[in-house]
Enzyme design. Structure first.
Site, mmCIF file in Angstrom:
data_model
loop_
_atom_site.group_PDB
_atom_site.id
_atom_site.type_symbol
_atom_site.label_atom_id
_atom_site.label_comp_id
_atom_site.label_asym_id
_atom_site.label_seq_id
_atom_site.Cartn_x
_atom_site.Cartn_y
_atom_site.Cartn_z
ATOM 1 N N GLY A 101 38.770 38.164 47.149
ATOM 2 C CA GLY A 101 38.943 39.659 47.688
ATOM 3 C C GLY A 101 39.602 39.842 48.908
ATOM 4 N N GLY A 146 32.335 37.456 32.710
ATOM 5 C CA GLY A 146 30.972 37.444 32.679
ATOM 6 C C GLY A 146 30.219 36.543 31.939
ATOM 7 N N LYS A 149 39.092 46.587 38.417
ATOM 8 C CA LYS A 149 37.593 45.767 38.091
ATOM 9 C C LYS A 149 36.621 46.649 37.884
ATOM 10 C CE LYS A 149 35.616 41.482 38.900
ATOM 11 N NZ LYS A 149 35.811 40.152 39.486
ATOM 12 N N VAL A 199 27.993 37.524 49.191
ATOM 13 C CA VAL A 199 29.286 37.008 50.261
ATOM 14 C C VAL A 199 29.643 38.014 51.077
ATOM 15 C CG1 VAL A 199 31.325 35.851 50.391
ATOM 16 C CG2 VAL A 199 29.756 34.613 48.657
ATOM 17 N N CYS A 218 32.210 46.048 44.103
ATOM 18 C CA CYS A 218 31.335 44.991 44.913
ATOM 19 C C CYS A 218 30.039 45.396 45.311
ATOM 20 C CB CYS A 218 32.378 44.427 46.047
ATOM 21 S SG CYS A 218 31.166 43.249 46.735
#
Ligand SMILES: Cc1cc2nc3c(=O)[nH]c(=O)nc-3n(C[C@H](O)[C@H](O)[C@H](O)COP(=O)(O)O)c2cc1C
Length: 303
Positions: A46, A243, A165, A71, A130
């Site tokens: 990212g 996934g 996403k 994270v 996210c």
């Protein structure tokens, strides 16, 4: 050997197997272990407009058949990427895709604009999903209106392949998929992690410093597969599925459900060569079942 070529808008992948953002670094870290030219695409960590430290430790926790992470998009910012990382990865013989995140609509657009100037990057993946950041992140991906605003702005700044996403942490993922398609996305990728948590009963405290985190790995595969199947029926743009994929069989399930390509995340931590094995396994499956091309199985689930 069957033809494994697949397309994500204008982006051509030599095979449908990609590595997922945040789980394969910049590819460089794996170059000694894996023949990167065997992978269809690498989605890098990212990237945000400004440097981010990420969240305090502990920010990883093992769970049954998966892991939690928090994270929090640790990275040195897009200017550092352009100056120091791009030159080292631009000649890899695979599609390098930059995962873009932000805290505001303007952040996303400004980051995308800087990536647009890089000749050898043919696509970005915009992360509006996210769960591990306080501002932005999943907030943009759980409201169709916000998702549309971000993608409208990014679309104006970025004219190559634009992948969005999506978050599974919504009631109806097809609503968000349709909103970003209407705003100009060339593709949607899904799923990002599911919001979860873990508790240490000895300390009676949460395991993660952020209390909640994103769940990934084999435990999320049935949810991911359901989301891909629903979204593939709801939009016309190509879908990238992920996934819990850890084997060729897992990947083929996603292709049958309607994914034009797949990404592998957590499984890279267990076996860094998994993506090459999955690609080989898909190839074998096509040969064994008399298919000449990967396109012959995409979306061919018989319900
Ligand atoms: C440690 C870690 C870091 C991640 N970082 C990012 C990220 O920076 N951007 C993003 O869009 N997804 C990120 N993800 C989510 C993965 O790309 C992927 O969507 C998710 O893990 C589900 O796939 P999997 O079950 O194969 O891991 C991260 C996942 C993990 C485990």
């Amino acid at each position: 050997m069957a033809d494994l070529t697949t397309h994500i808008g204008a982006l051509q992948l030599k095979n449908p197997v990609m590595t997922a953002s945040g789980t394969f670094g910049y590819g460089t870290e794996f170059a000694d272990l894996v023949d990167l030219s065997q992978i269809g695409g690498i989605v890098v960590k990212g990237t945000t407009l400004h440097h981010r430290e990420g969240n305090p430790y502990p920010r990883m926790a093992e769970t049954a058949s998966g892991m939690l992470n928090a994270v929090g998009l640790q990275n040195k910012g897009v200017d550092y990427f352009v100056e120091h990382i791009y030159p080292t990865i631009c000649d890899y013989d695979t599609q390098m895709i930059v995962n873009v995140s932000g805290s505001s609509v303007e952040d996303y657009a400004a980051t995308a604009e800087k990536i647009a100037a890089l000749d050898k990057i043919n696509a970005i993946e915009v992360n509006i999903s996210c769960p591990n950041v306080k501002q932005g992140g999943m907030g943009f991906g759980t409201s169709p209106k916000m998702a549309e605003q971000v993608i409208n702005a990014v679309r104006r700044a970025y004219h190559k392949a634009l992948i969005v996403k999506l978050s599974p942490n919504v009631t109806d993922i097809t609503e968000i998929a349709r909103a970003v398609e209407a705003a100009g996305a060339d593709s949607v990728s899904l799923i990002n992690t599911l919001l979860g948590m873990a508790i240490d009963v000895r300390t009676r405290k949460p395991v993660l410093s952020t209390v909640t985190g994103g769940l990934s790995g084999p435990c999320i595969k049935p949810v991911a597969l359901r989301c891909v199947w629903q979204v593939a029926k709801a939009v016309k743009v190509p879908v990238i599925g992920m996934g819990g994929i850890a084997s060729a069989t897992d990947a083929i399930e996603f292709l049958l459900a309607g994914a034009s390509a797949i990404q592998i995340g957590m499984a890279n931590f267990i076996d860094p060569t998994v993506s090459v094995k999955v690609k080989q396994g898909i190839d074998d499956y096509l040969d064994q079942n008399g298919f000449q091309s990967i396109q012959q199985i995409i979306g061919k689930l018989e319900v």
